[in-house]
Structures are given as structure tokens and as C-alpha cells.
Design an enzyme around this catalytic site. Structure first.
Site, PDB file in Angstrom:
ATOM      1  N   GLY A  86       0.804  -1.207   0.000  1.00 60.34           N
ATOM      2  CA  GLY A  86       0.000   0.000   0.000  1.00 60.34           C
ATOM      3  C   GLY A  86       0.841   1.263   0.000  1.00 60.34           C
ATOM      4  N   ARG A  87       2.125   1.094   0.272  1.00 64.84           N
ATOM      5  CA  ARG A  87       3.001   2.278   0.286  1.00 64.84           C
ATOM      6  C   ARG A  87       4.425   1.921  -0.120  1.00 64.84           C
ATOM      7  NH1 ARG A  87       4.226   3.453   6.599  1.00 64.84           N
ATOM      8  NH2 ARG A  87       3.951   1.350   7.393  1.00 64.84           N
ATOM      9  N   GLY A 120      -0.089   6.084   1.615  1.00 66.53           N
ATOM     10  CA  GLY A 120       1.047   5.636   0.806  1.00 66.53           C
ATOM     11  C   GLY A 120       2.397   6.119   1.305  1.00 66.53           C
ATOM     12  N   ARG A 170      14.479  -0.725   1.020  1.00 63.45           N
ATOM     13  CA  ARG A 170      14.663  -1.960   1.769  1.00 63.45           C
ATOM     14  C   ARG A 170      15.246  -3.033   0.861  1.00 63.45           C
ATOM     15  NH1 ARG A 170       9.531  -3.788   5.069  1.00 63.45           N
ATOM     16  NH2 ARG A 170       8.672  -4.215   3.018  1.00 63.45           N
ATOM     17  N   ARG A 177       5.373 -12.933   1.127  1.00 59.46           N
ATOM     18  CA  ARG A 177       4.905 -13.179   2.484  1.00 59.46           C
ATOM     19  C   ARG A 177       3.985 -14.393   2.496  1.00 59.46           C
ATOM     20  NH1 ARG A 177       5.108  -7.633   4.300  1.00 59.46           N
ATOM     21  NH2 ARG A 177       6.260  -6.477   2.726  1.00 59.46           N
ATOM     22  N   ASP A 245       0.828 -11.409   6.921  1.00 65.29           N
ATOM     23  CA  ASP A 245       1.351 -10.563   5.839  1.00 65.29           C
ATOM     24  C   ASP A 245       2.714  -9.975   6.195  1.00 65.29           C
ATOM     25  OD1 ASP A 245      -0.611  -9.214   7.651  1.00 65.29           O
ATOM     26  OD2 ASP A 245       0.276  -7.427   6.783  1.00 65.29           O
ATOM     27  N   ASP A 255       9.446  -6.472   7.843  1.00 65.19           N
ATOM     28  CA  ASP A 255       8.509  -5.468   8.353  1.00 65.19           C
ATOM     29  C   ASP A 255       8.797  -5.091   9.805  1.00 65.19           C
ATOM     30  OD1 ASP A 255       7.359  -5.265   5.918  1.00 65.19           O
ATOM     31  OD2 ASP A 255       5.349  -5.834   6.536  1.00 65.19           O
TER      32      ASP A 255
HETATM   33  P1  AMP Z   1       1.753  -3.165   8.319  1.00 69.29           P
HETATM   34  O1  AMP Z   1       0.869  -3.220   9.525  1.00 69.29           O
HETATM   35  O2  AMP Z   1       2.696  -1.997   8.304  1.00 69.29           O
HETATM   36  O3  AMP Z   1       2.430  -4.446   8.035  1.00 69.29           O
HETATM   37  O4  AMP Z   1       0.791  -2.857   7.080  1.00 69.29           O
HETATM   38  C1  AMP Z   1      -0.321  -3.639   6.778  1.00 69.29           C
HETATM   39  C2  AMP Z   1      -0.869  -3.232   5.436  1.00 69.29           C
HETATM   40  O5  AMP Z   1      -1.244  -1.863   5.444  1.00 69.29           O
HETATM   41  C3  AMP Z   1       0.070  -3.393   4.282  1.00 69.29           C
HETATM   42  O6  AMP Z   1      -0.681  -3.807   3.184  1.00 69.29           O
HETATM   43  C4  AMP Z   1       0.613  -2.011   4.081  1.00 69.29           C
HETATM   44  O7  AMP Z   1       1.056  -1.786   2.749  1.00 69.29           O
HETATM   45  C5  AMP Z   1      -0.580  -1.159   4.411  1.00 69.29           C
HETATM   46  N1  AMP Z   1      -0.205   0.167   4.904  1.00 69.29           N
HETATM   47  C6  AMP Z   1       0.383   0.492   6.078  1.00 69.29           C
HETATM   48  N2  AMP Z   1       0.561   1.801   6.180  1.00 69.29           N
HETATM   49  C7  AMP Z   1       0.100   2.359   5.041  1.00 69.29           C
HETATM   50  C8  AMP Z   1      -0.005   3.689   4.524  1.00 69.29           C
HETATM   51  N3  AMP Z   1       0.426   4.721   5.219  1.00 69.29           N
HETATM   52  N4  AMP Z   1      -0.549   3.843   3.298  1.00 69.29           N
HETATM   53  C9  AMP Z   1      -1.003   2.806   2.582  1.00 69.29           C
HETATM   54  N5  AMP Z   1      -0.946   1.545   3.005  1.00 69.29           N
HETATM   55  C10 AMP Z   1      -0.399   1.307   4.214  1.00 69.29           C
HETATM   56 MG    MG Z   2       3.471  -5.249   6.760  1.00 72.30          MG
END
Ligand code: AMP
Ligand code: MG
Length: 488
Positions: A86-87, A120, A170, A177, A245, A255
């Protein structure tokens, strides 16, 4: 660099090809020359000169083929459906100096079709934590992602307050995953065979020779996951958000978000402030690893030769693999052979730490002061602090344990004991407060502290002159915990 963008050749339903959305006025945070060397990045003059533009998303070099990956996952025990990058974007895959395939993944680089409600972006604070922790793991010798460098920018990002947007390049041996397979099972089940072949051929080619390559592959993923989590327990690391994930199919730590390193020893410790039930508490990690694999494996029953029974056979050794690796490591941390009496001493030692809230990292390192009376003053100091922090009623327990431990060591070759203590018990880990000090300075435009902590973590097993007392001092036992949340 030797590009090998194989993911971009897979079925287009698995990703979305797109360029990054540049940050405004990106500026260098820190650059990891060691990683640049390993990737072959440092031999390309253009890449070296333009790394800030590249990491800031302003420039995409030839050979890169940016794409956002689709994946799904179980978050905090619940099916979360489609997630995906997502980012972040997979920018390129390259063969490193060891002929190992490495992913270059740019995190914080704008919206993708998988951004859901997010913006993002990534903030400087979490970018620095991820950057320093990847480096710490590399130097501690624990499989994990690392990074080439990070930039800060003038792009404002709203979290609890407004913060500076940042991006991290990274580097990981894979960004696949467990959640990738969960996505395929839900949204494109016809791709499972092809995708499994890709995982085997790319990351587990040795499994091709097995009678049943898919089962051999699954067994190896299970084994690597168990070993990775044993490494975490030994170093005192809590990942904080072990959703499916966030677990890689290569058994590399991925992550780095609300992670923490154990300070005053408490197995029930929860580092992630957003983890209200303690699902991802330090002591739960081995069981959560099992839980994750257990929800993941049944998807493979779509493939020929994979049944509930054969999967159960693959998963059965998980606990033994974990225990063996953990117990061996624990004995090494004490400089003892892996035997029953060593384990008795080890668990008594952990109880002593827990009952008296002693610092995990420092206490293990203090053992050097016990074994080598003329060791470095730092370890002598750690030993003195340990005795000093024990309440009177615990002193007798400590003295008794110490005597039995020394008696056991007397039967062993001293040089080997010393080597084992030195090489398995770091002096420095990335304590939350330590990362926080580097973050605070960086938020004011000063990156010297990031650089100093980076240098310190480059040689975690050696006492260093650039260290200050703050680098090895845990918070007071009654101090409130620094809140580290999922906000990033
Ligand atoms: P995480 O908890 O960081 O592993 O993220 C879980 C999901 O949320 C993943 O699909 C990330 O890409 C998405 N995500 C986290 N933060 C953001 C953000 N600021 N913008 C868009 N997607 C996000
Ligand atoms: Mg993640």
C-alpha cells in the site's frame, strides 16, 4: 547491478506495475555502504551519485521495473482480506555478490491500488527504526531485511501529528509473504501451482530434487521460520506485529514496525502499544509462528500429493526444531555445552533475571566479568550493576547459582567459554530509547546520532569507545514504557 526482475514476469494479476510518487525535496538520511557493496550498487557511478533521487522516487534507473505486489493476510488472528503493497514498490531484483537474489523495495513512496485508507507514505520516525534494526540484525547474524539507505523530505504526512515523509530502500532476499499465498487462494486460485513453482525454483531450488518438492519446500519454510523465531527469543527481540502478511516465506525477519528489544526481562512483555491483548507478546512468538503456518498450509491442499495428513507431517517438527535451536543458543549464550544440566542452569538464570527485572542483554554480557575477572571495565561494571540491583533476598540465590555455574565452567576449556560468551551476547542492541534519541535529533535535521548508532550496531559484540552509558542503560524498573505503536 545484475538485474533479474523475475517477479515482474509472473501473471499480471499478482501485481500492479507503476512508478513511485516522488517525495518533495528528498535529502540524505543515511546510506549503507556495506549493502551497496553487496548489491553491486557501489560499482555503478550513476546509482551512487543519484541515490537520493532514486530513494526519493524522483528518478527510476534503467533496469528497474517498479510494481506493487498483491497479498492478503490474517491480522491479529482475523482474516483481513486483500492487503498488498500500500506504500511500497518492488523496484528491482538483483543478484548480489554471493549470487543470491535480492529485492530492492522502496517503502513510503505513494499510493498504489492496495493503499486502502492509507496515504502511501512512511514517516521519518518509523523509517529510522526500520533502517537501524535491519542493520542491527545483519550484524547480529539474524536473517532479516536490511536497507540501502533512507531519505527525509518536505512532504508532510499526517499521523497523530504532522510529521516528515521519508522513504527507505529496503533490501531483502524476498518480499513474498505467507499472505501472498492467502491472496492467491482467495482471488486467483488457478495461479497457486505456478506461484509455488516460482517460490521453489527461486528460493528453494534444492527442494526440486526431493521426491515431493512441494512438501520439501513447505518443510523448509517451517524449519526456517522456527529457527528465525528461536533467534528472536535468544536475542530478546519482539517483532510486535506477527501477522501473516509480515512473515516472509524465506524465514527472514520482515517489516520492522512496533518491534522492541527486551530490556528488563519479562517474558510477558508487550512492546506494541496497539496490541491490547498481548497476542504478540515476547513469550507468545513461537506459538504465533505455529498459528500462522497452520492457517497458511491448508491452501496447498489444492496441489497434487498434498493432503491434510502430509501437511500435518510437515508441521509436526516445528516445535522440536524451535526448541532445539533455542536451547542450543541458550547454552551458547552461557558458554556451556548443550546438555541437560546446562539447561537447568540456563532456566534458573532466566528466572533470576525475571524475578529481579534485570536487563536481558546486560546480564548475559555481565557473565564475561564473572568468567574473566580482568575483562574490559565495561563488563566488570555490568557485573557490579547486576549484584547491586539484586535485593538482599535474591543475593543468596545469585551466589548459589554463580558457584554452580563456575563449577560447571571449570570442567571446560576457558578460551572456548570466553569466545562463546563474547560471540553470543551482544553489548549493544537497538533499545527503544536509543532509537528515539536518534529520531529526535533527525527530526531536527541532525543525522549524526543515526550515524553513531549505526556505527555502534556495526560491531554489536565489541565494547566501543563511541558508546555512552545511555546505550547500555535500561529504563528504571518502574519507568513507563515508551509507547511504540503500529502508527508509522
Ligand atoms: P503493516 O501493519 O505496516 O504491516 O501494514 C499492513 C498493510 O497496510 C500493508 O498492506 C501495508 O502496505 C498497508 N499500509 C500500512 N501503512 C500504510 C499507509 N500509510 N498507506 C497505505 N498503506 C499502508
Ligand atoms: Mg506489513
Amino acid at each position: 547491478m545484475r538485474y533479474q526482475n523475475s517477479y515482474a514476469q509472473l501473471d499480471p494479476r499478482l501485481y500492479h506495475k507503476q512508478p513511485p510518487s516522488a517525495l518533495n525535496n528528498p535529502r540524505a538520511g543515511h546510506f549503507n555502504s556495506q549493502v551497496a557493496e553487496q548489491l553491486g550498487w557501489s560499482t555503478d557511478q550513476e546509482l551512487m551519485e543519484r541515490w537520493v533521487e532514486i530513494v526519493g522516487g524522483e528518478y527510476v534507473p534503467e533496469g528497474f521495473e517498479p510494481l506493487a505486489m498483491a497479498y492478503a493476510g490474517h491480522q491479529f488472528g482475523q482474516w483481513a482480506g486483500q492487503l498488498g503493497d500500500g506504500r511500497g514498490l518492488l523496484m528491482a531484483q538483483v543478484l548480489d555478490n554471493n549470487d543470491t537474489l535480492q529485492d530492492l523495495h522502496l517503502k513510503g513512496i505513494g499510493l498504489t491500488p492496495y493503499s486502502r485508507m492509507g496515504d502511501g507514505r512512511a514517516v521519518l520516525r518509523s523509517t529510522i527504526r526500520e533502517y537501524l534494526c535491519g542493520h542491527a540484525f545483519a550484524q547480529l547474524g539474524i536473517p532479516a531485511s536490511n536497507a540501502l539507505g533512507f531519505v527525509v523530505s518536505d512532504t508532510p504526512v499526517r499521523r497523530e501529528t504532522m510529521e516528515a515523509g521519508a522513504a527507505l530502500m529496503r533490501v531483502a532476499d524476498s518480499h513474498i509473504r505467507l499472505g501472498h499465498v492467502e491472496w492467491i487462494a482467495s482471488f486467483a486460485p488457478d495461479l497457486l501451482g505456478e506461484f509455488t513453482d516460482y517460490m521453489i525454483d527461486t528460493y528453494y531450488p534444492e527442494c526440486r530434487d526431493a521426491e515431493q518438492p512441494v512438501l520439501a519446500f513447505l518443510s523448509t519454510v517451517i524449519e526456517r521460520t522456527a529457527r528465525m523465531i528461536a533467534d528472536w527469543q535468544l536475542i530478546g527481540f519482539a517483532h510486535g506485529v506477527m501477522n501473516t502478511d509480515n512473515l516472509s516465506i524465506t524465514g527472514s525477519t520482515l517489516d520492522f514496525g512496533p518491534f522492541g528489544f527486551m530490556e528488563r526481562f519479562n517474558p510477558a512483555w508487550i512492546n506494541n502499544h496497539s496490541d491490547h491483548t498481548g497476542r504478540y507478546a515476547y513469550q507468545n512468538q513461537p506459538a504465533i509462528g505455529y498459528w500462522n503456518l497452520n492457517v497458511w498450509l491448508p491452501h496447498f491442499m489444492r496441489l497434487e500429493g498434498v493432503t491434510r495428513e502430509t501437511l500435518a507431517d510437515c508441521l509436526a517438527p516445528y516445535e522440536t526444531t524451535f526448541m532445539q535451536h533455542y536451547q542450543q543458543g541458550l547454552c551458547r549464550k552461557l558458554g556451556l555445552p548443550h546438555e541437560q544440566d546446562s539447561l537447568v542452569l540456563a532456566f534458573e538464570w532466566l528466572s533470576l533475571l525475571e524475578d529481579n527485572l534485570l536487563d536481558y542483554t546486560n546480564s548475559f554480557r555481565a557473565l564475561l566479568g564473572l568468567v574473566v575477572p580482568d575483562t574490559h571495565p565495561h563488563e566488570k561494571q555490568l557485573l557490579a550493576t547486576l549484584s547491586h540491583e539484586l535485593p538482599p533476598e535474591a543475593l543468596a540465590v545469585w551466589q548459589d547459582w554463580r558457584q554452580r555455574y563456575l563449577n560447571r565452567l571449570a570442567t571446560l576449556a576457558t578460551d572456548e567459554v570466553i569466545e562463546s560468551l563474547k560471540n553470543n551476547n551482544p553489548v549493544y542492541v537497538l533499545r527503544n530509547e536509543m532509537a528515539q534519541r536518534a529520531i529526535t535529533a533527525a527530526q531536527q535535521g541532525q543525522f549524526d546520532e543515526v550515524a553513531r548508532v549505526y556505527d555502534l550496531l556495526s560491531r554489536p559484540y565489541e565494547v566501543q569507545d563511541i558508546a555512552t552509558d545511555l546505550d547500555t542503560t535500561p529504563p528504571a524498573p518502574d519507568a513507563p514504557q515508551l509507547p511504540i505503536s503500529c502508527s508509522s
